[in-house]
Design a protein around this motif. Structure first.
Motif, PDB file in Angstrom:
ATOM      1  N   TYR A   9      -8.250   6.855   1.596  1.00 23.61           N
ATOM      2  CA  TYR A   9      -7.503   6.806   0.342  1.00 23.61           C
ATOM      3  C   TYR A   9      -6.652   5.530   0.286  1.00 23.61           C
ATOM      4  CZ  TYR A   9      -4.229   8.150  -3.363  1.00 23.61           C
ATOM      5  OH  TYR A   9      -3.478   8.177  -4.504  1.00 23.61           O
ATOM      6  N   MET A  10      -5.998   5.201   1.411  1.00 22.10           N
ATOM      7  CA  MET A  10      -5.162   3.997   1.430  1.00 22.10           C
ATOM      8  C   MET A  10      -6.013   2.728   1.339  1.00 22.10           C
ATOM      9  SD  MET A  10      -1.955   4.921   3.965  1.00 22.10           S
ATOM     10  CE  MET A  10      -2.850   5.749   5.267  1.00 22.10           C
ATOM     11  N   ALA A  11      -7.214   2.787   1.890  1.00 21.88           N
ATOM     12  CA  ALA A  11      -8.133   1.638   1.767  1.00 21.88           C
ATOM     13  C   ALA A  11      -8.522   1.419   0.312  1.00 21.88           C
ATOM     14  CB  ALA A  11      -9.375   1.870   2.623  1.00 21.88           C
ATOM     15  N   SER A  12      -8.743   2.525  -0.423  1.00 24.84           N
ATOM     16  CA  SER A  12      -9.086   2.395  -1.843  1.00 24.84           C
ATOM     17  C   SER A  12      -7.889   1.875  -2.638  1.00 24.84           C
ATOM     18  CB  SER A  12      -9.562   3.738  -2.403  1.00 24.84           C
ATOM     19  OG  SER A  12      -8.510   4.670  -2.465  1.00 24.84           O
ATOM     20  N   LEU A  13      -6.666   2.293  -2.236  1.00 25.66           N
ATOM     21  CA  LEU A  13      -5.456   1.771  -2.891  1.00 25.66           C
ATOM     22  C   LEU A  13      -5.347   0.262  -2.670  1.00 25.66           C
ATOM     23  CD1 LEU A  13      -2.706   4.445  -2.078  1.00 25.66           C
ATOM     24  CD2 LEU A  13      -3.778   4.008  -4.287  1.00 25.66           C
ATOM     25  N   LYS A  14      -5.645  -0.168  -1.432  1.00 30.04           N
ATOM     26  CA  LYS A  14      -5.577  -1.597  -1.123  1.00 30.04           C
ATOM     27  C   LYS A  14      -6.580  -2.375  -1.964  1.00 30.04           C
ATOM     28  CE  LYS A  14      -5.992  -4.956   2.631  1.00 30.04           C
ATOM     29  NZ  LYS A  14      -6.264  -5.179   4.061  1.00 30.04           N
ATOM     30  N   SER A  15      -7.789  -1.839  -2.077  1.00 32.65           N
ATOM     31  CA  SER A  15      -8.826  -2.510  -2.868  1.00 32.65           C
ATOM     32  C   SER A  15      -8.395  -2.647  -4.319  1.00 32.65           C
ATOM     33  CB  SER A  15     -10.132  -1.722  -2.763  1.00 32.65           C
ATOM     34  OG  SER A  15     -11.148  -2.335  -3.508  1.00 32.65           O
ATOM     35  N   ASN A  16      -7.803  -1.583  -4.866  1.00 35.57           N
ATOM     36  CA  ASN A  16      -7.342  -1.628  -6.264  1.00 35.57           C
ATOM     37  C   ASN A  16      -6.186  -2.611  -6.430  1.00 35.57           C
ATOM     38  OD1 ASN A  16      -9.211   0.273  -7.116  1.00 35.57           O
ATOM     39  ND2 ASN A  16      -7.844   2.009  -6.747  1.00 35.57           N
ATOM     40  N   LEU A  17      -5.293  -2.653  -5.442  1.00 36.84           N
ATOM     41  CA  LEU A  17      -4.167  -3.594  -5.506  1.00 36.84           C
ATOM     42  C   LEU A  17      -4.651  -5.040  -5.456  1.00 36.84           C
ATOM     43  CD1 LEU A  17      -1.612  -1.828  -3.132  1.00 36.84           C
ATOM     44  CD2 LEU A  17      -1.328  -2.205  -5.584  1.00 36.84           C
ATOM     45  N   ILE A  32       0.840  -1.203   0.000  1.00 40.18           N
ATOM     46  CA  ILE A  32       0.000   0.000   0.000  1.00 40.18           C
ATOM     47  C   ILE A  32       0.870   1.246   0.000  1.00 40.18           C
ATOM     48  CG2 ILE A  32      -1.737   1.288   1.299  1.00 40.18           C
ATOM     49  CD1 ILE A  32      -2.681  -1.461   2.402  1.00 40.18           C
ATOM     50  N   MET A  33       1.929   1.242   0.836  1.00 38.65           N
ATOM     51  CA  MET A  33       2.810   2.412   0.891  1.00 38.65           C
ATOM     52  C   MET A  33       3.527   2.631  -0.435  1.00 38.65           C
ATOM     53  SD  MET A  33       2.271   3.854   3.700  1.00 38.65           S
ATOM     54  CE  MET A  33       3.552   5.102   3.565  1.00 38.65           C
ATOM     55  N   ASN A  34       3.948   1.556  -1.090  1.00 39.10           N
ATOM     56  CA  ASN A  34       4.603   1.710  -2.400  1.00 39.10           C
ATOM     57  C   ASN A  34       3.643   2.317  -3.424  1.00 39.10           C
ATOM     58  OD1 ASN A  34       7.081   0.712  -1.586  1.00 39.10           O
ATOM     59  ND2 ASN A  34       6.571  -1.421  -2.088  1.00 39.10           N
ATOM     60  N   ALA A  35       2.375   1.877  -3.362  1.00 36.75           N
ATOM     61  CA  ALA A  35       1.380   2.459  -4.268  1.00 36.75           C
ATOM     62  C   ALA A  35       1.152   3.925  -3.934  1.00 36.75           C
ATOM     63  CB  ALA A  35       0.066   1.690  -4.158  1.00 36.75           C
ATOM     64  N   LEU A  36       1.215   4.256  -2.639  1.00 40.24           N
ATOM     65  CA  LEU A  36       1.044   5.639  -2.202  1.00 40.24           C
ATOM     66  C   LEU A  36       2.197   6.496  -2.717  1.00 40.24           C
ATOM     67  CD1 LEU A  36      -0.914   7.299  -0.420  1.00 40.24           C
ATOM     68  CD2 LEU A  36       0.625   6.873   1.494  1.00 40.24           C
ATOM     69  N   TYR A  37       3.425   5.966  -2.628  1.00 40.31           N
ATOM     70  CA  TYR A  37       4.591   6.709  -3.106  1.00 40.31           C
ATOM     71  C   TYR A  37       4.511   6.998  -4.607  1.00 40.31           C
ATOM     72  CZ  TYR A  37       6.704   5.199   1.333  1.00 40.31           C
ATOM     73  OH  TYR A  37       6.965   4.957   2.659  1.00 40.31           O
ATOM     74  N   GLU A  38       3.891   6.074  -5.350  1.00 34.92           N
ATOM     75  CA  GLU A  38       3.854   6.209  -6.808  1.00 34.92           C
ATOM     76  C   GLU A  38       2.678   7.030  -7.308  1.00 34.92           C
ATOM     77  OE1 GLU A  38       3.855   2.234  -8.220  1.00 34.92           O
ATOM     78  OE2 GLU A  38       5.847   1.756  -7.405  1.00 34.92           O
ATOM     79  N   ALA A  39       1.763   7.383  -6.411  1.00 36.10           N
ATOM     80  CA  ALA A  39       0.584   8.158  -6.828  1.00 36.10           C
ATOM     81  C   ALA A  39       1.013   9.557  -7.272  1.00 36.10           C
ATOM     82  CB  ALA A  39      -0.415   8.253  -5.681  1.00 36.10           C
ATOM     83  N   PRO A  40       0.678   9.990  -8.499  1.00 35.61           N
ATOM     84  CA  PRO A  40       1.086  11.317  -8.994  1.00 35.61           C
ATOM     85  C   PRO A  40       0.634  12.459  -8.084  1.00 35.61           C
ATOM     86  CG  PRO A  40       0.227   9.983 -10.787  1.00 35.61           C
ATOM     87  CD  PRO A  40      -0.047   9.238  -9.531  1.00 35.61           C
TER      88      PRO A  40
END
Length: 710
Positions: free
Chosen positions: A155-163, A107-115
């Motif tokens: 926001y991080m919950a939505s990132l997790k769902s997408n991952l 999740i954190m890696n996806a957060l880091y990559e979010a534009p």
């Protein structure tokens, strides 16, 4: 009022519930909590045995509403949230079974990559994204536990769902390749052409009266195809709407009242204790005050109007009139109106102009960098006007440098050609009422504009009208009559009357609303009437129950005509879908009995049909000339031996006998990799079908309606 009505309607039920709870509490205080905390009461659904609690659903719903800015209705939001939670739970189950976990690091890696995160100045050092700054910020707001932390959690919950979705889709897609042999088969299947002769006997050749379909056969068919006939809980309703509309007498009364405002009239004044003269539209000059004092239902329109813009019922008369002429009362778009021509002029219908916009603090174009007060901005605009009047060639340069309208600044402030109603009124009036090449400063809500009118075209007559308008509405007497009509109709239902018979007696129309779902909002023919749907799904509402509703523009009397439980479609509901299928199966058997003979000619003679020809048909477009879309028959022809009779082949439209006379294979390719890749990509791109498949296989219990008391 609606809540109080509900309490009154269910008061006995509430008393019993509370009484039982208090009685249990006297015996054992712990039972009160148990009474209201039964697991099913606190759930809105289950997915593969995992419950979704009311609290989880409520929090997700509130977060979703906040994210979407409350742009969706309550029921639309509820449906989307339920589907999101359902998807999340299903993917979690599938990944758990596969031994895959989406963890905090992912999740954190996806957060880091979010534009949006990388481009946030708060998390940058010298313009470069800094992970440590983001971590520090998250740690701070987490410790404060404020609303911003809640937003980041969502926001991080939505990132997790997408991952989770991506991980599962990639996992499945990895096994969805295709072989070269499949590519070759696809190539030959699509491009092989067959020609032949056939006899076709359509199902329509057998009269419907010769085929009897029993209810038991429909029931058996549904049971044997249960997966295809699953339905949600629904309600069927019939209703009659009583519209509150003005009668001809109401209209005449409104027209008469409006007509009185044309002429001066004597009225008694409580202030002067005597009669005074009240000016009518013909003699008044302060039109805004006239409209306000007489409570016009439309405000004063101070814009110039071209012929196509004025009410067309009087357009010809207005443009042949002179200033001061009055017209009306006339009917226009649901109003009775009287109008006075206050100005006649000639203006262009299009103007070419450019401008420089100088904002001031508080103006609509102001930004964080805006520091000028209104007086300072006006002084700067006047100064710039003097400069460009002295040297027009500087206009473009100054616009690029100083104008707040960045969309036009790079073009030197050029706005191009625009029509009369394009700009705000102050800008428009200057552009259209000034002469060509005129320059000036105009203040609008956006700031001060230095305007240069470069060109004008298509001059034509235009007028200004002062128009008083009164909306055509039903009188109080009419409203009372409509209410009484609705009450009388409801009373007829309470006396055991049939809605269709009563409607015929009352000369009103009965409208159906079939298949209403528990979270629906719109009722066909009525629009958003959630109250009616909620009532229809009430646990105490049975078939034949009725109710009167206040709706927009009138009243509705509705009655429940059918209730369908979630699960297998009832036989009566399935008749229209299943009967044609079974009927065609029986017709096929009758037709098969007639297809006798050892040649097509003999079969054609036996069935009183002709031998037809099919040329170059293939599975890419399985249409037979003179018959229509027949993929089953074309597929059979592709796999049939040449010059051999095939009889009693059942298609979508009838029964066939055919002989393939020629098969034309396509030229062999040196490699079928392109077809193999196409098959693989098609499979991988159908992840939505994967989800629908695993959702269908999941054990889902949907009780979202209980969240709304249904």
């Amino acid at each position: 009022m609606a809540i109080l009505s509900k309490i009154r309607e269910r008061s006995l039920f509430l008393i019993l519930v509370i009484g039982l709870a208090l009685f249990a509490f006297v015996l054992d205080p712990s039972t009160l909590t148990d009474f209201f905390s039964a697991s099913k009461v606190n759930e809105v659904g289950e997915v593969n045995g995992e419950s979704i609690s009311r609290q989880e659903f409520a929090e997700a719903l509130e977060n979703y509403k906040a994210q979407t800015g409350n742009q969706l209705s309550e029921m639309q939001a509820a449906k989307n949230v339920w589907n999101n939670l359902l998807r999340q739970k299903i993917y979690e189950t599938q990944l758990a079974e596969a031994g895959i976990t989406v963890g905090e690091t992912d999740i954190m890696n996806a957060l880091y990559e979010a534009p949006s995160v990388q481009n946030d100045p708060r998390f940058q050092t010298s313009g470069i994204f800094d992970k440590d700054k983001l971590k520090e910020h998250l740690a701070t707001i987490k410790a404060d536990n404020n609303t911003e932390w809640s937003a980041w959690q969502n926001y991080m919950a939505s990132l997790k769902s997408n991952l989770q979705k991506t991980a599962y889709d990639n996992l499945v897609a990895a096994g969805l390749g295709a072989s070269l042999k499949e590519g070759e088969a696809q190539y030959f299947t699509e491009n092989t052409k067959v020609s032949g002769n056939f006899v076709y006997v359509p199902f329509t050749s057998v009269a419907d009266s010769l085929v009897q379909v029993k209810k038991s056969e429909i029931e058996s068919y549904i049971n044997n195809h249960a997966n295809e006939y699953q339905v949600e809980a629904s309600r069927d309703v019939k209703y009659v709407k009583f519209d509150i509309t003005a009668t001809p007498e109401d209209e005449e009364a409104i027209k008469t009242e409006v007509a009185k405002l044309l002429e001066d009239r004597e009225e008694y004044s409580n202030v002067t204790k005597g009669n005074i003269t009240v000016k009518g539209l013909k003699s008044v000059t302060d039109y805004k005050t006239f409209l306000d004092e007489n409570k016009s239902d439309l405000p004063l329109n101070e814009s110039l109007q071209f012929k196509v813009q004025v009410p067309q019922t009087i357009a010809e008369d207005i443009f042949n009139a002179k200033e001061g002429d009055v017209f009306g009362p006339y009917k226009d778009n649901g109003y009775f109106k009287i109008s006075k021509v206050t100005n006649i002029t000639r203006v262009p219908d299009s103007v070419k102009a450019k401008h420089i916009l100088i904002p001031f603090v508080g103006s609509r174009s102001a930004s964080a960098e805006t520091t000028l007060t209104e007086d300072q901005a006006k002084a700067q605009a006047d100064s710039l006007l003097a400069v460009v009047k002295a040297n027009k060639s500087k206009f473009a340069e100054l616009a690029k440098e100083l104008s707040a309208d960045k969309s036009n600044a790079e073009k030197g402030g050029d706005l191009g050609w625009f029509t009369y109603n394009t700009m705000v009124p102050e800008f428009r009036d200057f552009a259209f009422e000034s002469d060509k090449n005129e320059m000036g400063v105009v203040k609008t809500a956006f700031g001060f504009h230095i305007i240069h009118v470069e060109d004008q075209k298509n001059y034509q007559n235009a007028v200004k009208l002062a128009t008083f308008a009164r909306k055509i509405e039903a009188s109080e007497a009419t409203e009372n009559k409509i209410f009484q009509d609705a009450e009388t109709f409801a009373q007829g239902l309470s006396n055991g009357g049939d809605i269709d018979a009563l409607a015929k007696e009352s000369n009103v129309s009965v409208l159906p609303a079939v298949g209403l779902k528990v979270l629906d909002e719109n009722v066909p023919g009525l629009g958003n009437e959630r109250q009616l749907i909620s009532w229809a799904f009430g646990s105490d509402v049975e078939i034949g129950d009725f109710k009167r509703f206040d709706v927009n523009g009138g009243y509705v009397v509705a009655t429940v005509t059918d209730k369908t439980a979630k699960g297998l479609m009832p036989v009566d509901k399935a008749i229209s879908k299943v009967r044609p299928i079974i009927a065609n199966q029986k017709k096929a058997e009758i037709i098969k009995g007639k297809l006798t003979g050892s040649t097509l000619e003999e079969i054609a003679s036996a069935t009183k049909q002709t031998v037809r020809t099919a040329s170059d048909v293939n599975l890419q477009s399985p249409t037979i000339t003179g018959v229509g879309f027949e993929p089953k028959v074309v597929g059979a022809m592709l796999n049939a031996k040449e010059n051999e009779l095939f009889n009693k082949v059942v298609g979508d439209r009838g029964v066939f006998a055919f002989v393939v006379t020629k098969k034309e294979l396509p030229t062999k390719l040196p490699n079928y990799d392109s077809y193999r890749k196409r098959i693989a990509n098609q499979r991988k791109n159908q992840t939505f079908m994967m989800y629908e498949a695993i959702k269908k296989a999941a054990k889902v219990e949907d009780n979202v309606g209980s969240f709304y008391g249904l």
